[in-house]
Design a protein around this motif. Structure first.
Motif, short mmCIF file in Angstrom:
data_model
loop_
_atom_site.label_atom_id
_atom_site.label_comp_id
_atom_site.label_asym_id
_atom_site.label_seq_id
_atom_site.Cartn_x
_atom_site.Cartn_y
_atom_site.Cartn_z
N ILE A 33 59.80 -21.91 -6.53
CA ILE A 33 58.86 -21.78 -5.40
C ILE A 33 57.45 -21.54 -5.89
CG2 ILE A 33 58.28 -20.33 -3.41
CD1 ILE A 33 61.25 -19.92 -2.97
N ARG A 34 57.33 -20.78 -6.97
CA ARG A 34 56.00 -20.48 -7.50
C ARG A 34 55.34 -21.72 -8.09
NH1 ARG A 34 54.00 -15.55 -8.38
NH2 ARG A 34 56.08 -14.63 -8.16
N THR A 35 56.12 -22.56 -8.73
CA THR A 35 55.55 -23.76 -9.37
C THR A 35 55.48 -24.96 -8.43
OG1 THR A 35 57.77 -24.31 -10.22
CG2 THR A 35 56.30 -23.05 -11.67
N ARG A 36 56.28 -24.93 -7.34
CA ARG A 36 56.25 -26.02 -6.36
C ARG A 36 55.97 -25.41 -5.00
NH1 ARG A 36 60.76 -27.10 -9.52
NH2 ARG A 36 62.14 -26.25 -7.91
N PRO A 37 54.71 -25.33 -4.60
CA PRO A 37 54.31 -24.62 -3.38
C PRO A 37 55.04 -25.08 -2.12
CG PRO A 37 52.39 -25.18 -4.68
CD PRO A 37 53.55 -25.88 -5.32
N GLY A 38 55.51 -26.29 -2.08
CA GLY A 38 56.17 -26.79 -0.87
C GLY A 38 57.63 -26.42 -0.77
N SER A 39 58.17 -25.78 -1.77
CA SER A 39 59.61 -25.46 -1.78
C SER A 39 59.93 -24.39 -0.75
CB SER A 39 60.03 -24.98 -3.17
OG SER A 39 59.75 -25.97 -4.14
N GLN A 40 61.14 -24.49 -0.19
CA GLN A 40 61.62 -23.53 0.79
C GLN A 40 62.59 -22.55 0.12
OE1 GLN A 40 60.53 -23.30 3.99
NE2 GLN A 40 59.09 -24.93 3.44
N ILE A 41 62.57 -21.32 0.55
CA ILE A 41 63.45 -20.31 -0.03
C ILE A 41 64.87 -20.47 0.50
CG2 ILE A 41 62.92 -18.61 1.77
CD1 ILE A 41 63.19 -16.44 -0.36
N LYS A 42 65.83 -20.34 -0.39
CA LYS A 42 67.24 -20.30 0.00
C LYS A 42 67.70 -18.85 -0.06
CE LYS A 42 68.38 -24.89 -1.81
NZ LYS A 42 69.24 -25.65 -2.77
N ARG A 43 68.25 -18.40 1.03
CA ARG A 43 68.58 -16.98 1.14
C ARG A 43 69.90 -16.60 0.45
NH1 ARG A 43 66.90 -15.80 7.47
NH2 ARG A 43 64.65 -16.03 7.18
N SER A 44 70.76 -17.55 0.23
CA SER A 44 72.08 -17.21 -0.30
C SER A 44 72.02 -16.51 -1.67
CB SER A 44 72.97 -18.44 -0.38
OG SER A 44 72.36 -19.48 -1.12
N PRO A 45 71.19 -16.94 -2.64
CA PRO A 45 71.14 -16.21 -3.92
C PRO A 45 70.72 -14.76 -3.75
CG PRO A 45 70.13 -18.37 -4.16
CD PRO A 45 70.34 -18.16 -2.70
N LEU A 46 69.77 -14.52 -2.85
CA LEU A 46 69.32 -13.15 -2.63
C LEU A 46 70.37 -12.33 -1.89
CD1 LEU A 46 65.68 -14.10 -1.80
CD2 LEU A 46 66.31 -12.44 -3.54
N CYS A 47 71.11 -12.97 -1.00
CA CYS A 47 72.22 -12.26 -0.33
C CYS A 47 73.27 -11.82 -1.35
CB CYS A 47 72.84 -13.15 0.73
SG CYS A 47 71.84 -13.34 2.23
#
Length: 595
Positions: free
Chosen positions: A191-205
């Motif tokens: 996400i930091r290197t590709r500003p358009g990327s969307q966060i996926k919540r499953s890894p953080l869950c």
């Protein structure tokens, strides 16, 4: 200074993508190798459970398996505040997760010493490939293999694996958490290197779920909840942090019912009765002795506050002095240098920051409570990964070849392999102990008794596990025995071991009186003479006046003569209940139960 990564970019990328079948072959090999090593170590070194805490967790798991709920048969005076039924005393000091795992195993294979050891061994075996995967995804295959082998071959880790203690379970959870943090950190870097990327919540869950599991395994890991949360969420750019925080915190809702239970029973939602350990290990309450006080007898005041302050300073300094001895592996020598260099892979740096934060949180926890360095060891499997990475960096810089390389490998391997070889080839398993037959004989009494029996003991964890009867830990003030007998009218038995010599003089005199009678009884059996006349506790020799009328019971076997049993005249007939336990063998606690 920049520390170059020790893995090739192609291999690291494939590992993050899930790897190829060929890359998963080492996982299978490590699983098989760890299993074989555990079986061999178990065959040579296991003679039964040896640690008081192992008995403690085991009896909790058995109570859960039998449908009795999360109750304990180890009755600590400080926790006796929940009615007069000794079989319905809530456990207030442990997390529920490991006893729940034991309960499942006991439901399948039965509640026995060896089943308990199999469970701790199972998590040791499972941790080995997880450590490999952490190393593989962070630095490549070489680092993963070195770290996994260093962990697997550690004699200390193998001792944990057969102990029945939950430490192998903790290590497994921490290793899985490190793997999950690597996945979250990889997403944050994307996400930091590709500003358009969307966060996926499953890894953080998953990260939140494993952090919650650590807390439910042991309340001391509560310090990790905010540390891991802040460290992981801060890896993401500002625009994604709110979503990352929500995903991490969502699984933490699972701990709220347990916190509510703790609050309703102890008024401390996070630590339960463990919160009392803040004022333990002080001059007022050395070690865990405060658990032997009745709640109304616990002292407070300015002197106690000053004692706690001195304890915190002392344990902080002692912890740093003892910490190098808790490394458990020569590879840990390279840990501190590995923390001072910046790896070229930002994801590896991120994982390292979170694990170091966890280590500091756990270290703070053991300093605040009673110093327990074994708990700090739970982060060692993951730290071995960074130590191995730095070692390989030095190896590549040295460009060792031929005989020089072989000599270096031998010098590094010998300190790891020698303790393991010594334990497997030269040392023998602990000798058959003497406390288990007496405790199991007491279990026969409990089985045939009409109603519950309660035992007074210096090692209630042995009684609770092997006899299945509730056991009261000797109160610190012998005069309080009368109060406890009033609370539990079924307390007709006394079970004392050699460990009572570390207790108050009144208990020592009681043990001495009963032990001398045991010796005379065994002498009468050998010589064919009449049994010695009965003696009673609470006589003119000032041996526990609160136990007037208690008299010795013949030991179940000659080898068990140094473990003394006594009963009062209101108990059921003894001879028919004890039976013949001469052939019993098994394990004994050599350490007092911590809690």
């Amino acid at each position: 200074m920049n520390l170059e990564t020790v893995s090739d970019n192609q291999g690291a990328g494939a590992a993050r993508a899930g790897g190829t079948p060929r890359q998963w072959l080492p996982v299978l090999g490590l699983l098989i190798g760890a299993f074989v090593l555990f079986v061999a170590y178990y065959k040579v070194r296991f003679a039964g459970l040896m640690n008081g805490d192992a008995f403690d967790f085991a009896q909790l798991g058995r109570n859960l398996s039998n449908g009795k709920g999360f109750v304990t048969y180890i009755l600590r005076p400080l926790a006796i505040a929940h009615g007069a039924d000794p079989t319905k005393q809530f456990d207030l000091t442990h997390g529920p997760l490991y006893p729940f795992v034991l309960a499942i195993a006991y439901g399948v294979a039965g509640a026995r010493d060896n089943v308990t050891a199999y469970i701790s061994g199972l998590f040791y075996v499972l941790t080995v490939p997880i450590v490999y995967l952490v190393g593989l995804r962070s630095f490549g295959q070489r680092v993963g293999l070195i770290a996994a082998c260093a962990f697997a071959l550690s004699a200390t880790m193998l001792d944990f694996s057969i102990s029945g203690l939950p430490h192998s379970f903790y290590m497994f959870l921490v290793a899985c958490l490190a793997l999950a943090i690597h996945g979250a950190a990889s997403q944050a870097e994307g996400i930091r290197t590709r500003p358009g990327s969307q966060i996926k919540r499953s890894p953080l869950c998953v990260v939140g779920l494993l952090t919650a599991a650590l807390y439910l395994a042991n309340p001391i890991f509560a310090w990790c909840l905010p540390v891991v949360g802040v460290a992981v969420v801060s890896l993401f750019p500002a625009r994604a942090r709110a979503s990352a925080a929500f995903a991490f915190c969502l699984p933490l809702l699972l701990v709220l019912p347990w916190m509510w239970r703790n609050y309703s029973l102890t008024s401390n939602p996070v630590f339960g009765l463990r919160g009392s350990e803040l004022w333990m290990a002080t001059t007022h309450y050395p070690g865990y002795v405060a658990y032997r006080y009745l709640p109304e007898d616990a002292a407070t005041g300015t002197d106690l506050v000053l004692g706690v302050s001195r304890k915190l300073a002392k344990q902080f300094l002692e912890g740093f002095q003892i910490l190098p001895g808790a490394a458990f592996s020569l590879l840990m020598v390279f840990l501190i240098p590995s923390l001072l260099f910046r790896f070229s892979d930002p994801v590896a740096n991120a994982v390292r920051r979170v694990i170091v934060g966890m280590f500091l949180a756990i270290f703070f926890g053991v300093v605040v409570f009673v110093m327990e360095l074994q708990i700090i060891a739970v982060v060692i499997p993951v730290m071995l990964v960074f130590s191995a990475a730095f070692l390989l960096y030095l190896w590549d810089q040295a460009q060792l070849r031929g005989s020089t390389a072989m000599l270096a490998v031998g010098l590094l391997a010998l300190p790891v392999l020698c303790p393991l070889a010594s334990n497997l080839l030269m040392e023998h398993a602990p000798s058959i102990p003497v406390d288990k037959p007496a405790a199991m004989a007491l279990g026969l009494v409990a089985k045939h008794a009409h109603g519950n029996i309660v035992v007074l003991s210096d090692q209630p964890w042995i009684v609770a596990w092997y006899s299945g009867a509730p056991a009261v830990w000797l109160p610190q003030d012998p005069a309080k025995v009368s109060r406890i007998r009033t609370m539990f009218p079924g307390m007709h038995w006394v079970f004392l071991t050699q460990q009572v010599r570390q207790y108050e003089p009144e208990y020592q005199r009681a043990y001495g009186l009963l032990a001398r009678w045991n010796a005379l009884y065994e002498q009468s059996i050998e010589t064919g003479q009449a049994a010695p006349p009965n003696v009673q506790l609470g006589d003119s020799s000032n041996t526990l006046p609160a136990l007037v009328g208690f008299q010795p019971v013949p030991p179940p076997s000659k080898d068990a003569a140094i473990t003394v049993l006594a009963t009062d005249l209101s108990s059921p007939p003894v001879a028919a209940s004890l039976g013949d336990t001469t052939g019993m063998t098994g394990g004994m606690a050599h350490e007092s139960s911590a809690r």
